[in-house]
Design a protein around this motif. Structure first.
Motif, short mmCIF file in Angstrom:
data_model
loop_
_atom_site.label_atom_id
_atom_site.label_comp_id
_atom_site.label_asym_id
_atom_site.label_seq_id
_atom_site.Cartn_x
_atom_site.Cartn_y
_atom_site.Cartn_z
N PRO A 31 40.99 26.70 30.39
CA PRO A 31 39.82 26.31 31.20
C PRO A 31 40.15 25.34 32.33
O PRO A 31 39.43 25.28 33.31
CB PRO A 31 38.90 25.64 30.17
N ASN A 32 41.25 24.58 32.20
CA ASN A 32 41.58 23.57 33.21
C ASN A 32 42.36 24.15 34.39
O ASN A 32 42.60 23.45 35.37
CB ASN A 32 42.41 22.45 32.57
N MET A 33 42.80 25.41 34.30
CA MET A 33 43.66 25.97 35.35
C MET A 33 42.94 27.03 36.18
O MET A 33 42.14 27.81 35.63
CB MET A 33 44.91 26.60 34.74
N THR A 34 43.28 27.07 37.46
CA THR A 34 42.76 28.13 38.31
C THR A 34 43.57 29.40 38.05
O THR A 34 44.58 29.36 37.34
CB THR A 34 42.91 27.76 39.80
N VAL A 35 43.13 30.49 38.66
CA VAL A 35 43.85 31.77 38.52
C VAL A 35 45.31 31.58 38.94
O VAL A 35 46.25 31.94 38.21
CB VAL A 35 43.17 32.86 39.41
N GLN A 36 45.51 30.97 40.12
CA GLN A 36 46.86 30.74 40.65
C GLN A 36 47.68 29.86 39.69
O GLN A 36 48.84 30.16 39.40
CB GLN A 36 46.73 30.04 42.02
N LEU B 129 42.83 39.90 42.48
CA LEU B 129 42.32 38.55 42.26
C LEU B 129 42.75 37.57 43.35
O LEU B 129 42.59 36.35 43.19
CB LEU B 129 42.79 38.02 40.89
N GLU B 130 43.27 38.09 44.48
CA GLU B 130 43.76 37.18 45.54
C GLU B 130 42.67 36.24 46.01
O GLU B 130 42.90 35.05 46.20
CB GLU B 130 44.29 37.95 46.75
N THR B 131 41.48 36.79 46.18
CA THR B 131 40.40 35.95 46.73
C THR B 131 39.82 35.00 45.68
O THR B 131 39.01 34.14 46.00
CB THR B 131 39.25 36.83 47.29
N PHE B 132 40.25 35.19 44.45
CA PHE B 132 39.74 34.31 43.38
C PHE B 132 40.82 33.34 42.89
O PHE B 132 40.67 32.70 41.86
CB PHE B 132 39.25 35.15 42.19
N ALA B 133 41.91 33.21 43.67
CA ALA B 133 43.08 32.44 43.23
C ALA B 133 42.75 30.98 42.89
O ALA B 133 43.38 30.39 42.03
CB ALA B 133 44.17 32.50 44.28
N VAL B 134 41.75 30.42 43.58
CA VAL B 134 41.46 28.99 43.34
C VAL B 134 40.31 28.80 42.35
O VAL B 134 39.83 27.69 42.16
CB VAL B 134 41.11 28.27 44.67
N TYR B 135 39.89 29.89 41.73
CA TYR B 135 38.76 29.80 40.79
C TYR B 135 39.26 29.53 39.37
O TYR B 135 40.27 30.09 38.94
CB TYR B 135 37.94 31.09 40.79
N LYS B 136 38.50 28.73 38.66
CA LYS B 136 38.78 28.52 37.23
C LYS B 136 38.09 29.63 36.43
O LYS B 136 37.13 30.23 36.91
CB LYS B 136 38.31 27.14 36.80
N PRO B 137 38.56 29.89 35.19
CA PRO B 137 38.02 31.02 34.41
C PRO B 137 36.50 31.03 34.29
O PRO B 137 35.89 32.09 34.28
CB PRO B 137 38.66 30.83 33.03
N GLU B 138 35.87 29.84 34.19
CA GLU B 138 34.41 29.83 33.97
C GLU B 138 33.65 30.44 35.15
O GLU B 138 32.49 30.82 35.01
CB GLU B 138 33.92 28.40 33.70
N TYR B 139 34.31 30.52 36.32
CA TYR B 139 33.64 31.11 37.48
C TYR B 139 34.02 32.58 37.69
O TYR B 139 33.68 33.17 38.71
CB TYR B 139 33.96 30.30 38.74
N LEU B 140 34.75 33.16 36.76
CA LEU B 140 35.15 34.57 36.87
C LEU B 140 34.28 35.42 35.96
O LEU B 140 33.79 34.95 34.93
CB LEU B 140 36.61 34.73 36.46
#
Lengths: 207, 223
Positions: free
Chosen positions: A93-98, A120-131
């Motif tokens: 939960p603490n890490m982004t996709v990247q 998932l390139e455009t979601f690279a800075v998102y954390k799992p809770e936002y996916l």
């Protein structure tokens, strides 16, 4: 070649069951594992990964002994380094996709390629809770692939993907697996899901 | 008004919290992994200060670390360290007394994390230490913060243990809670009021911050 011969007691509703499996998997092959709920499919994958210890057994991978209870040999999960796709994704939960991928590998080009495959390139800075569920599942697959595993263990890896995404993702993954010579074991409930991907099947039924 | 007891209290609370954070993280991690008889006994010992009268704990510490007996005599003889009626003694007593407030929330938070998080990290080739630092610890951040604040606030309010092992030596062991008692004994109510108000304000701010950091959700010390 992967040779597995294990025995593990399972706690079941109707007393105790024994998971007893003796199987061989050719290097680079893809095998579908199926069986009723609670039959020990996940346990079987975790035993191979070194996350659960069986009472008795041997696991031999390409001539290397990973497990031999008779000789008290059991390599740690870190040494086995199997790619593992968890049924509940087990994303951090603490890490982004990247950051998930960077935690697994330093290879920047490989990370870029994986992100492209998983779209998932455009979601690279998102954390799992936002996916979405599907995006989370793709990330779980990509993270397992990030370590370029020789053996990939996948527990219901495509259950949250829509048919279109599945049909686009699986051929791309197949290319990677062929390139790396990865041996794949896939637990799946859906009989149609892996049609055309694998001819090898293994049924698990505890005694 | 002499502010030394307030500074001494803040110094004691800061050192105790730091020491307990360093001890608490590995101990809580170890306790969170599986059960064993040793773990159950250790957990009971750590929890004892919550239910034991502070004077009882202080009495045993006084006996144990008295320079005339056992451990205290040995420490005095070999290292010239004295825990009774000294600031070091206050730290030792506070660390023991506040231990459940640090270890309880951290252990509980670690146990609530899905096991698969650690397992996923291990399959990526990461060691237990790497997994703890990069995966587990960041995901229990709010509980660690709660534990730190509660430990600090609890140490501010210690009285019985501190009085038993430290006594009431101005500038050395006379912390704010003892200064309040001392002022009342001497009928100096304005001083007692001032010390009490400062302690009340600091503690109130600390407790409020626990609620704020946990997004208004109350957390019991043992959660």
């Amino acid at each position: 070649m992967i040779t597995v011969d294990i025995e593990k007691k399972l706690r079941a509703y109707k007393g105790q069951q024994v998971l007893k499996i003796a199987a061989q998997f050719t290097a680079g092959s893809i095998t579908k594992i199926y069986g009723p709920s609670g039959s020990g499919k996940t346990t079987f994958l975790k035993i191979i990964a070194g996350l659960i210890a069986p009472e008795k057994g041997k696991i031999n991978v390409d001539g290397n002994v990973w497990l031999d209870t008779g000789s008290n040999i059991s390599l740690s999960p870190q040494k086995r380094k199997t790619g593992f796709v968890f049924q509940n994704y087990a994303l951090f939960p603490n890490m982004t996709v990247q950051q998930h991928l960077e935690y697994a590998t330093d290879d920047v080009q490989w990370i870029k390629r994986l992100l492209a495959i998983g779209k998932l390139e455009t979601f690279a800075v998102y954390k799992p809770e936002y996916l979405s569920g599907g995006q989370q599942q793709r990330l779980a697959i990509l993270r397992a692939m990030a370590i370029k595993p020789k053996l990939l263990l996948m527990d219901e890896p495509f259950s949250a993907l829509d048919p279109k995404m599945k049909s686009e993702l699986i051929p791309e993954l197949k290319l990677l697996w062929d390139e790396l010579g990865t041996t794949i074991l896939i637990v799946s409930h859906n009989p149609q899901e892996l049609v055309g991907l694998t001819e090898n099947e293994m049924e698990i039924n505890p005694l | 008004m002499d502010l030394t007891p307030i500074w001494l209290t803040l110094k004691l609370a800061s050192i105790t919290t730091l020491v307990l954070l360093l001890i608490g993280l590995p101990v809580a991690y170890w306790l969170s992994k599986g059960r064993s008889v040793i773990k159950i006994i250790l957990e009971a010992v750590i929890t004892m200060p919550l239910v034991l009268p502070p004077s009882v704990l202080g009495f045993y510490l006084l006996l144990a670390f008295s320079p005339q007996h056992g451990v205290g005599k040995w420490l005095q003889h070999n290292f010239n360290v004295q825990f009774v009626f000294s600031f070091q003694g206050l730290i030792l007593a506070s660390v023991i007394y506040s231990m459940p407030f640090m270890i309880g929330p951290i252990k509980s938070a670690l146990q609530q994390l899905p096991l698969s998080l650690s397992q996923a990290s291990y399959t990526l080739g990461k060691t237990e230490r790497q997994t703890f630092i990069h995966v587990l610890l960041p995901n229990i951040r709010s509980s660690v913060l709660t534990a730190v604040i509660l430990t600090f606030a609890h140490t501010l309010g210690e009285f019985g243990v501190v009085l038993m092992i430290g006594g009431n030596i101005p500038g050395v062991t006379r912390v704010a809670s003892i200064a309040v008692y001392d002022s009342v004994e001497n009928m100096d109510y304005p001083a007692a009021n001032a010390y009490s108000l400062i302690l009340f304000s600091i503690t109130f701010i600390m407790v409020i911050s626990v609620f704020v950091f946990n997004k208004y959700k109350a957390k019991s010390p043992l959660e």
